[in-house]
Scaffold this active site. Structure first.
Site, PDB file in Angstrom:
ATOM      1  N   ASN A   8       0.866  -1.175   0.000  1.00 55.72           N
ATOM      2  CA  ASN A   8       0.000   0.000   0.000  1.00 55.72           C
ATOM      3  C   ASN A   8       0.902   1.224   0.000  1.00 55.72           C
ATOM      4  O   ASN A   8       1.498   1.555   1.027  1.00 55.72           O
ATOM      5  CB  ASN A   8      -0.894  -0.047   1.261  1.00 55.72           C
ATOM      6  CG  ASN A   8      -1.744   1.202   1.406  1.00 55.72           C
ATOM      7  OD1 ASN A   8      -1.817   2.018   0.484  1.00 55.72           O
ATOM      8  ND2 ASN A   8      -2.377   1.354   2.554  1.00 55.72           N
ATOM      9  N   TRP A   9       1.014   1.872  -1.147  1.00 55.85           N
ATOM     10  CA  TRP A   9       1.954   2.991  -1.266  1.00 55.85           C
ATOM     11  C   TRP A   9       1.362   4.295  -0.761  1.00 55.85           C
ATOM     12  O   TRP A   9       2.026   5.334  -0.797  1.00 55.85           O
ATOM     13  CB  TRP A   9       2.460   3.090  -2.713  1.00 55.85           C
ATOM     14  CG  TRP A   9       3.415   1.975  -3.061  1.00 55.85           C
ATOM     15  CD1 TRP A   9       4.121   1.204  -2.169  1.00 55.85           C
ATOM     16  CD2 TRP A   9       3.789   1.509  -4.360  1.00 55.85           C
ATOM     17  NE1 TRP A   9       4.894   0.299  -2.829  1.00 55.85           N
ATOM     18  CE2 TRP A   9       4.717   0.455  -4.184  1.00 55.85           C
ATOM     19  CE3 TRP A   9       3.437   1.871  -5.668  1.00 55.85           C
ATOM     20  CZ2 TRP A   9       5.289  -0.232  -5.257  1.00 55.85           C
ATOM     21  CZ3 TRP A   9       4.006   1.180  -6.736  1.00 55.85           C
ATOM     22  CH2 TRP A   9       4.921   0.151  -6.527  1.00 55.85           C
ATOM     23  N   LYS A  10       0.116   4.269  -0.357  1.00 58.75           N
ATOM     24  CA  LYS A  10      -0.536   5.453   0.247  1.00 58.75           C
ATOM     25  C   LYS A  10      -0.287   6.709  -0.610  1.00 58.75           C
ATOM     26  O   LYS A  10      -0.165   6.596  -1.826  1.00 58.75           O
ATOM     27  CB  LYS A  10      -0.048   5.630   1.685  1.00 58.75           C
ATOM     28  CG  LYS A  10      -0.235   4.361   2.519  1.00 58.75           C
ATOM     29  CD  LYS A  10      -0.004   4.547   3.979  1.00 58.75           C
ATOM     30  CE  LYS A  10      -0.188   3.217   4.695  1.00 58.75           C
ATOM     31  NZ  LYS A  10      -0.053   3.325   6.141  1.00 58.75           N
ATOM     32  N   HIS A  94      -9.548   1.202   4.851  1.00 61.04           N
ATOM     33  CA  HIS A  94      -8.249   1.368   5.523  1.00 61.04           C
ATOM     34  C   HIS A  94      -8.437   2.300   6.720  1.00 61.04           C
ATOM     35  O   HIS A  94      -9.227   3.245   6.665  1.00 61.04           O
ATOM     36  CB  HIS A  94      -7.213   1.941   4.554  1.00 61.04           C
ATOM     37  CG  HIS A  94      -5.843   1.909   5.133  1.00 61.04           C
ATOM     38  ND1 HIS A  94      -5.387   2.888   5.988  1.00 61.04           N
ATOM     39  CD2 HIS A  94      -4.843   0.999   5.036  1.00 61.04           C
ATOM     40  CE1 HIS A  94      -4.155   2.578   6.378  1.00 61.04           C
ATOM     41  NE2 HIS A  94      -3.813   1.434   5.811  1.00 61.04           N
ATOM     42  N   GLU A  96      -6.753   4.667   7.854  1.00 60.43           N
ATOM     43  CA  GLU A  96      -6.535   6.099   7.617  1.00 60.43           C
ATOM     44  C   GLU A  96      -7.785   6.742   7.025  1.00 60.43           C
ATOM     45  O   GLU A  96      -8.094   7.896   7.296  1.00 60.43           O
ATOM     46  CB  GLU A  96      -5.304   6.295   6.714  1.00 60.43           C
ATOM     47  CG  GLU A  96      -4.033   6.070   7.517  1.00 60.43           C
ATOM     48  CD  GLU A  96      -2.901   5.448   6.737  1.00 60.43           C
ATOM     49  OE1 GLU A  96      -2.894   5.501   5.497  1.00 60.43           O
ATOM     50  OE2 GLU A  96      -1.994   4.881   7.397  1.00 60.43           O
ATOM     51  N   GLU A 166      -5.512  -5.102  10.670  1.00 62.23           N
ATOM     52  CA  GLU A 166      -4.517  -4.052  10.870  1.00 62.23           C
ATOM     53  C   GLU A 166      -4.823  -3.276  12.153  1.00 62.23           C
ATOM     54  O   GLU A 166      -5.669  -2.369  12.142  1.00 62.23           O
ATOM     55  CB  GLU A 166      -4.530  -3.073   9.693  1.00 62.23           C
ATOM     56  CG  GLU A 166      -4.183  -3.702   8.363  1.00 62.23           C
ATOM     57  CD  GLU A 166      -3.548  -2.687   7.427  1.00 62.23           C
ATOM     58  OE1 GLU A 166      -2.407  -2.908   7.039  1.00 62.23           O
ATOM     59  OE2 GLU A 166      -4.187  -1.675   7.121  1.00 62.23           O
ATOM     60  N   GLY A 172       2.387   2.242  10.899  1.00 64.72           N
ATOM     61  CA  GLY A 172       3.352   3.314  10.699  1.00 64.72           C
ATOM     62  C   GLY A 172       4.246   3.610  11.898  1.00 64.72           C
ATOM     63  O   GLY A 172       4.975   4.598  11.903  1.00 64.72           O
ATOM     64  N   SER A 214       3.195  -2.136  10.425  1.00 63.34           N
ATOM     65  CA  SER A 214       4.634  -2.148  10.714  1.00 63.34           C
ATOM     66  C   SER A 214       5.309  -3.477  10.392  1.00 63.34           C
ATOM     67  O   SER A 214       6.163  -3.942  11.150  1.00 63.34           O
ATOM     68  CB  SER A 214       4.890  -1.723  12.164  1.00 63.34           C
ATOM     69  OG  SER A 214       4.533  -0.364  12.328  1.00 63.34           O
ATOM     70  N   GLY A 234       2.810  -1.013   4.338  1.00 56.94           N
ATOM     71  CA  GLY A 234       2.878   0.387   3.917  1.00 56.94           C
ATOM     72  C   GLY A 234       4.329   0.809   3.765  1.00 56.94           C
ATOM     73  O   GLY A 234       4.987   0.497   2.768  1.00 56.94           O
ATOM     74  N   GLY A 235       4.854   1.478   4.789  1.00 53.52           N
ATOM     75  CA  GLY A 235       6.184   2.099   4.751  1.00 53.52           C
ATOM     76  C   GLY A 235       7.282   1.244   4.148  1.00 53.52           C
ATOM     77  O   GLY A 235       8.008   1.707   3.250  1.00 53.52           O
TER      78      GLY A 235
HETATM   79  P1  PGA Z   1       2.721   0.286   7.684  1.00 54.67           P
HETATM   80  O1  PGA Z   1       1.260   0.499   7.049  1.00 54.67           O
HETATM   81  O2  PGA Z   1       3.268  -0.979   7.101  1.00 54.67           O
HETATM   82  O3  PGA Z   1       3.490   1.510   7.281  1.00 54.67           O
HETATM   83  O4  PGA Z   1       2.525   0.188   9.159  1.00 54.67           O
HETATM   84  C1  PGA Z   1       0.411  -0.583   6.875  1.00 54.67           C
HETATM   85  C2  PGA Z   1      -0.902  -0.108   6.317  1.00 54.67           C
HETATM   86  O5  PGA Z   1      -1.344   0.985   6.658  1.00 54.67           O
HETATM   87  O6  PGA Z   1      -1.527  -0.811   5.513  1.00 54.67           O
END
Ligand code: PGA
Length: 252
Positions: A8-10, A94, A96, A166, A172, A214, A234-235
């Site tokens: 997930n490149w957000k 998600h 966010e 999640e 994050g 994470s 994500g990250g």
């Molecule tokens: P993260 O994000 O790996 O940066 O914690 C995961 C996500 O939000 O899907």
């Protein structure tokens, strides 16, 4: 059973930065039968990613979708628009979006229904906040998120869905949950999927449940046990070395 690696490149990567990253990851070798590697770029970066990934085994997802088919929905993107660029998966609910954009369970439900009806595979994200965990209501929150997302939905045998657990409070942060907590939550999710989908044609066991929050190359293997069929990252998925190491870990 096959494993899933979803990146997930957000709201990251300008056009050229994404081109650099995709250029590296498209040379990775893995068997699509063993691992599904799915990248979810920002909307404007989807066509370029689609073009660069055309003859590779890497698949394409989007980070969101409108519940409407077309019309007066400024800023939104429809399932058919996504499909026309080769998108096959879509992240829905998600944390966010739930917590920063006030998306509630009802909106998530409408998006799930639309995605399934239009032939996209939803990647439904569920998870508790730190406060909810402190109150000891994690299981209740997860059960409600699954029940409302799938309420009244019949998943036929050719239709599928992916669920990602999640925990909101670790996303994050660099610090994932204790895998034991994830295994417990995933068991709750599996049980709930069974209850919600038992009257449809879908076999709830075919729905892969992933862990996200994470995950990086050093801890990914800790989560690939029990009923967890992959990870949503994500990250760490923005770094080519981490990306490659995680895909390899899923493959081995
Ligand atoms: P993260 O994000 O790996 O940066 O914690 C995961 C996500 O939000 O899907």
């Amino acid at each position: 059973m096959k494993k899933y690696f979803i990146a997930n490149w957000k709201m990251n990567l300008l056009k050229d930065q994404q081109a650099d990253l995709v250029n590296h990851i498209r040379s990775l070798t893995f068997s699509k039968d063993d691992v599904s590697v799915i990248v979810c770029p920002s909307y404007p970066n989807i066509p370029a990613a689609a073009e660069m990934l055309k003859s590779t085994a890497i698949e394409l997802g989007a980070q969101d979708v409108s519940w409407e088919a077309e019309g007066a929905m400024t800023g939104e993107v429809s399932a058919e628009m996504l499909k026309s660029f080769g998108v096959e998966y879509v992240v829905i609910g998600h944390s966010e979006r739930r917590h920063k954009m006030n998306e509630d369970n009802d909106m998530v439900h409408k998006k799930i229904a639309t995605a399934i009806a239009s032939g996209l595979t939803p990647i439904l994200c569920v998870g508790e906040t730190f406060d909810q965990r402190k109150q000891g209501i994690t299981d209740t929150v997860l059960i409600e998120q699954i029940q409302t997302a799938f309420a009244g939905i019949t998943l036929r045998s050719h239709q599928t869905c992916i669920v990602a657990y999640e925990p909101v409070w670790v996303i994050g942060t660099g610090q994932a949950v204790d895998p034991k907590e994830a295994f417990h939550s995933v068991a709750v999710l599996r049980e709930t999927l069974h209850d919600v989908l038992h009257e449809t044609e879908a076999n709830h066991l075919d729905i892969p449940i992933l862990y996200g929050g994470s995950v990086h190359a050093d801890n990914v293997k800790d989560f690939l046990k029990d009923d967890i069929k992959g990870v949503l990252v994500g990250g760490a998925s923005l770094k080519e070395d981490e990306f490659a190491a995680m895909v390899k870990a899923l493959h081995d």
